[in-house]
Scaffold this motif. Structure first.
Motif, mmCIF file in Angstrom:
data_model
loop_
_atom_site.group_PDB
_atom_site.id
_atom_site.type_symbol
_atom_site.label_atom_id
_atom_site.label_comp_id
_atom_site.label_asym_id
_atom_site.label_seq_id
_atom_site.Cartn_x
_atom_site.Cartn_y
_atom_site.Cartn_z
ATOM 1 N N THR A 200 -36.944 -0.676 -47.910
ATOM 2 C CA THR A 200 -37.627 -1.751 -48.624
ATOM 3 C C THR A 200 -38.730 -2.364 -47.771
ATOM 4 N N GLU A 201 -38.459 -2.549 -46.477
ATOM 5 C CA GLU A 201 -39.514 -3.049 -45.589
ATOM 6 C C GLU A 201 -40.712 -2.107 -45.582
ATOM 7 N N ARG A 202 -40.452 -0.823 -45.510
ATOM 8 C CA ARG A 202 -41.532 0.168 -45.510
ATOM 9 C C ARG A 202 -42.295 0.123 -46.836
ATOM 10 N N ALA A 203 -41.558 -0.004 -47.925
ATOM 11 C CA ALA A 203 -42.197 -0.086 -49.236
ATOM 12 C C ALA A 203 -43.042 -1.353 -49.368
ATOM 13 N N TYR A 204 -42.534 -2.444 -48.824
ATOM 14 C CA TYR A 204 -43.278 -3.698 -48.864
ATOM 15 C C TYR A 204 -44.615 -3.554 -48.145
ATOM 16 N N ALA A 230 -27.722 -2.818 -45.017
ATOM 17 C CA ALA A 230 -28.264 -3.767 -45.991
ATOM 18 C C ALA A 230 -29.170 -3.040 -46.979
ATOM 19 N N GLY A 231 -29.368 -3.665 -48.142
ATOM 20 C CA GLY A 231 -30.133 -3.018 -49.200
ATOM 21 C C GLY A 231 -31.319 -3.841 -49.668
ATOM 22 N N VAL A 232 -31.758 -3.532 -50.883
ATOM 23 C CA VAL A 232 -32.921 -4.203 -51.458
ATOM 24 C C VAL A 232 -32.659 -5.695 -51.632
ATOM 25 N N LEU A 233 -31.468 -6.060 -52.057
ATOM 26 C CA LEU A 233 -31.180 -7.461 -52.307
ATOM 27 C C LEU A 233 -31.402 -8.306 -51.062
ATOM 28 N N GLU A 234 -30.880 -7.841 -49.935
ATOM 29 C CA GLU A 234 -31.046 -8.601 -48.680
ATOM 30 C C GLU A 234 -32.512 -8.629 -48.249
ATOM 31 N N ALA A 235 -33.205 -7.513 -48.413
ATOM 32 C CA ALA A 235 -34.619 -7.463 -48.037
ATOM 33 C C ALA A 235 -35.451 -8.395 -48.899
ATOM 34 N N ALA A 236 -35.102 -8.502 -50.175
ATOM 35 C CA ALA A 236 -35.850 -9.387 -51.074
ATOM 36 C C ALA A 236 -35.781 -10.833 -50.603
ATOM 37 N N TYR A 237 -34.626 -11.244 -50.084
ATOM 38 C CA TYR A 237 -34.506 -12.598 -49.558
ATOM 39 C C TYR A 237 -35.188 -12.729 -48.192
ATOM 40 N N TYR A 238 -35.090 -11.704 -47.389
ATOM 41 C CA TYR A 238 -35.602 -11.775 -46.019
ATOM 42 C C TYR A 238 -37.131 -11.780 -45.972
ATOM 43 N N LEU A 239 -37.775 -10.983 -46.793
ATOM 44 C CA LEU A 239 -39.238 -10.843 -46.746
ATOM 45 C C LEU A 239 -39.882 -12.013 -47.483
ATOM 46 N N ASP A 240 -40.520 -12.893 -46.732
ATOM 47 C CA ASP A 240 -41.058 -14.125 -47.314
ATOM 48 C C ASP A 240 -42.076 -13.853 -48.423
ATOM 49 N N GLY A 241 -42.850 -12.786 -48.286
ATOM 50 C CA GLY A 241 -43.888 -12.509 -49.277
ATOM 51 C C GLY A 241 -43.412 -11.739 -50.484
ATOM 52 N N MET A 242 -42.153 -11.362 -50.503
ATOM 53 C CA MET A 242 -41.621 -10.594 -51.627
ATOM 54 C C MET A 242 -41.281 -11.534 -52.781
ATOM 55 N N THR A 243 -41.798 -11.228 -53.961
ATOM 56 C CA THR A 243 -41.458 -11.996 -55.151
ATOM 57 C C THR A 243 -40.408 -11.240 -55.961
ATOM 58 N N ALA A 244 -39.796 -11.926 -56.907
ATOM 59 C CA ALA A 244 -38.729 -11.310 -57.695
ATOM 60 C C ALA A 244 -38.646 -11.987 -59.051
ATOM 61 N N GLU A 245 -37.880 -11.388 -59.938
ATOM 62 C CA GLU A 245 -37.676 -11.944 -61.265
ATOM 63 C C GLU A 245 -36.190 -12.035 -61.564
ATOM 64 N N LEU A 246 -35.822 -12.972 -62.428
ATOM 65 C CA LEU A 246 -34.432 -13.233 -62.766
ATOM 66 C C LEU A 246 -34.249 -13.161 -64.278
ATOM 67 N N ILE A 247 -33.251 -12.405 -64.736
ATOM 68 C CA ILE A 247 -32.885 -12.412 -66.156
ATOM 69 C C ILE A 247 -31.926 -13.583 -66.361
ATOM 70 N N LYS A 263 -32.669 -21.590 -54.503
ATOM 71 C CA LYS A 263 -32.635 -22.283 -53.210
ATOM 72 C C LYS A 263 -33.297 -21.475 -52.115
ATOM 73 N N PHE A 264 -33.044 -20.164 -52.084
ATOM 74 C CA PHE A 264 -33.474 -19.379 -50.927
ATOM 75 C C PHE A 264 -34.771 -18.599 -51.131
ATOM 76 N N LYS A 265 -35.201 -18.394 -52.361
ATOM 77 C CA LYS A 265 -36.523 -17.795 -52.585
ATOM 78 C C LYS A 265 -37.543 -18.838 -53.008
ATOM 79 N N GLY A 266 -37.101 -19.891 -53.664
ATOM 80 C CA GLY A 266 -38.009 -20.946 -54.091
ATOM 81 C C GLY A 266 -38.725 -20.600 -55.381
ATOM 82 N N ARG A 267 -39.141 -21.621 -56.078
ATOM 83 C CA ARG A 267 -39.751 -21.419 -57.383
ATOM 84 C C ARG A 267 -41.057 -20.636 -57.310
ATOM 85 N N GLU A 268 -41.760 -20.723 -56.188
ATOM 86 C CA GLU A 268 -43.044 -20.036 -56.061
ATOM 87 C C GLU A 268 -42.897 -18.518 -56.095
ATOM 88 N N ASN A 269 -41.724 -18.024 -55.742
ATOM 89 C CA ASN A 269 -41.520 -16.580 -55.604
ATOM 90 C C ASN A 269 -40.629 -15.987 -56.681
#
Length: 390
Positions: A200-204, A230-247, A263-269
């Motif tokens: 995931t880091e490499r993909a980012y 660790a997998g994508v889920l942990e990388a998504a939280y760790y990488l500050d510039g990574m955004t995500a979506e929630l169903i 709490k941990f990604k913030g509304r901006e992401n």
């Protein structure tokens, strides 16, 4: 024509205010002010909330129609259904299918993309077919396949119609895929994947900066030869510039995980997405995920679509108003829930002309009550038909 909307509680990134009037001129927001400005017509908001129009960046359909049905009428039906529930911008999404079906869908999209009577549809989202079979979810095995450079380039020749493309970044050829997407102005996204943290880091770094439906169909901590990986889920939280979506339909994620992500990604992401299939806005019962002529039979029960064996979800049947209600009921402040339905998705897809209740932005507006029931919807200053009585 200049329109004044008054007697509303305006919802902005900074909070909720009373006493402000919103002025629309043409297709833009002219001003947000307590002052009186001459207007050609006045709309009394009845004390309801008024926010920027809601943006759904991942939806497969609604109202009994799926975008993969490949007709202009299917697009109109789904878009009107979402519009009636407060969505002013939506990104029609395909599941894993053959290239011919993708191109057919793009052609149907061409017929409606500029229709002023519908919510705005600035581009498509392709979800697949380059996915990990082990994380297919409700995607069909027969269409999932490795990266194909020739096919990718053929599809990207339609790139003026495509905004984002979800793929599994651990598959061979992922970095070349990301470069090709970025060269055509398409956002490569991570989804339906068994990638490791390092994958995931490499993909980012290669340009995969957004994660499709966080928690759903993705890798997390697992053991490999007794060692934890660790997998994508942990990388998504760790990488500050990574955004995500929630169903945030109340089924795919429990309240605790909605609060955790907030709490941990913030509304901006974070963007709230429906990931809805054709059953959104329809009665429960048998339905089809994907194209009606060759899609996957599913069952809609208890507010969500299931595989027929009830082993897993097969997509949501939510609309954006339900997402905001769910987020608020989980403990997320209304201002922040609305932000994740407006400003955040606009930023993720670089839709710089919308997503905020500020002068100069498109006059995309959603008026809703305390129960987050939609009352009126405006797209580029035009009121959508059929929303005033909601």
């Amino acid at each position: 024509m200049r329109t004044k909307i008054e007697n509303v509680r305006t919802v902005t990134a900074d909070g909720i205010e009373t006493g402000k009037r919103v002025y629309i001129e043409g297709d833009r927001i002219l001003d947000l002010t307590a002052e009186e400005i001459p207007a050609d017509r006045t709309i009394d908001g009845g004390g309801a909330y008024l926010s920027a129009g809601w943006i759904d960046i991942h939806t497969h359909g609604a109202g009994g129609a799926d975008f993969l049905d490949g007709t202009a009428e299917a697009f109109r039906t789904a878009a009107r259904t979402h519009g009636a529930h407060g969505t002013t911008t939506l990104i029609p999404t395909t599941t894993s299918v053959d290239a011919e079906r993708i191109l057919c869908t793009a052609e149907a999209y061409d017929a409606v993309r500029d229709d002023p009577s519908l919510p705005s549809m600035p581009g498509l989202h392709l979800e697949g077919p380059y996915l990990a079979p082990s994380q297919k979810g409700a995607q069909e095995d027969r269409f999932i396949r490795p990266f194909d450079e020739r096919e990718t380039d053929e599809i990207l020749s339609y790139s003026d119609r495509i905004l984002r493309w979800t793929a599994a970044p651990e598959l061979p050829g992922a970095e070349r895929f990301a470069r090709a997407c970025l060269a055509h102005g398409v956002l490569p996204c991570i989804g339906h994947t068994d990638a490791t943290f390092s994958d995931t880091e490499r993909a980012y770094r290669a340009g995969f900066t957004h994660v499709t439906h966080l928690y759903s169909c993705m890798s997390t901590v697992r053991r490999v030869n007794a060692y934890r990986v660790a997998g994508v889920l942990e990388a998504a939280y760790y990488l500050d510039g990574m955004t995500a979506e929630l169903i945030a339909d109340g089924c795919h994620l429990p309240p605790e995980l909605l609060r955790f992500a907030f709490k941990f990604k913030g509304r901006e992401n974070l963007a709230l997405v429906t990931d809805s299939m054709r059953a959104a806005g329809m009665p429960e019962g048998p339905s089809v995920l994907g194209a009606m002529d060759n899609g996957l039979p599913v069952a809609v029960e208890r507010g969500v679509a299931w595989l027929t064996d009830r082993s897993a979800f097969a997509g949501s049947c939510a609309t954006m108003d339900r997402l905001i209600r769910t987020a608020v009921s989980a403990g997320i402040p209304l201002t922040d829930a609305v932000y994740m339905a407006t400003a955040a998705p606009a930023r993720i897809l670089n839709l710089t002309d919308r997503g905020a209740l500020t002068p100069g932005k498109r006059a995309d507006l959603t008026l809703f009550d305390d129960g987050i029931r939609v009352k009126r919807v405006f797209v580029a200053g035009r009121e959508l038909a059929g929303t005033e009585s909601n």
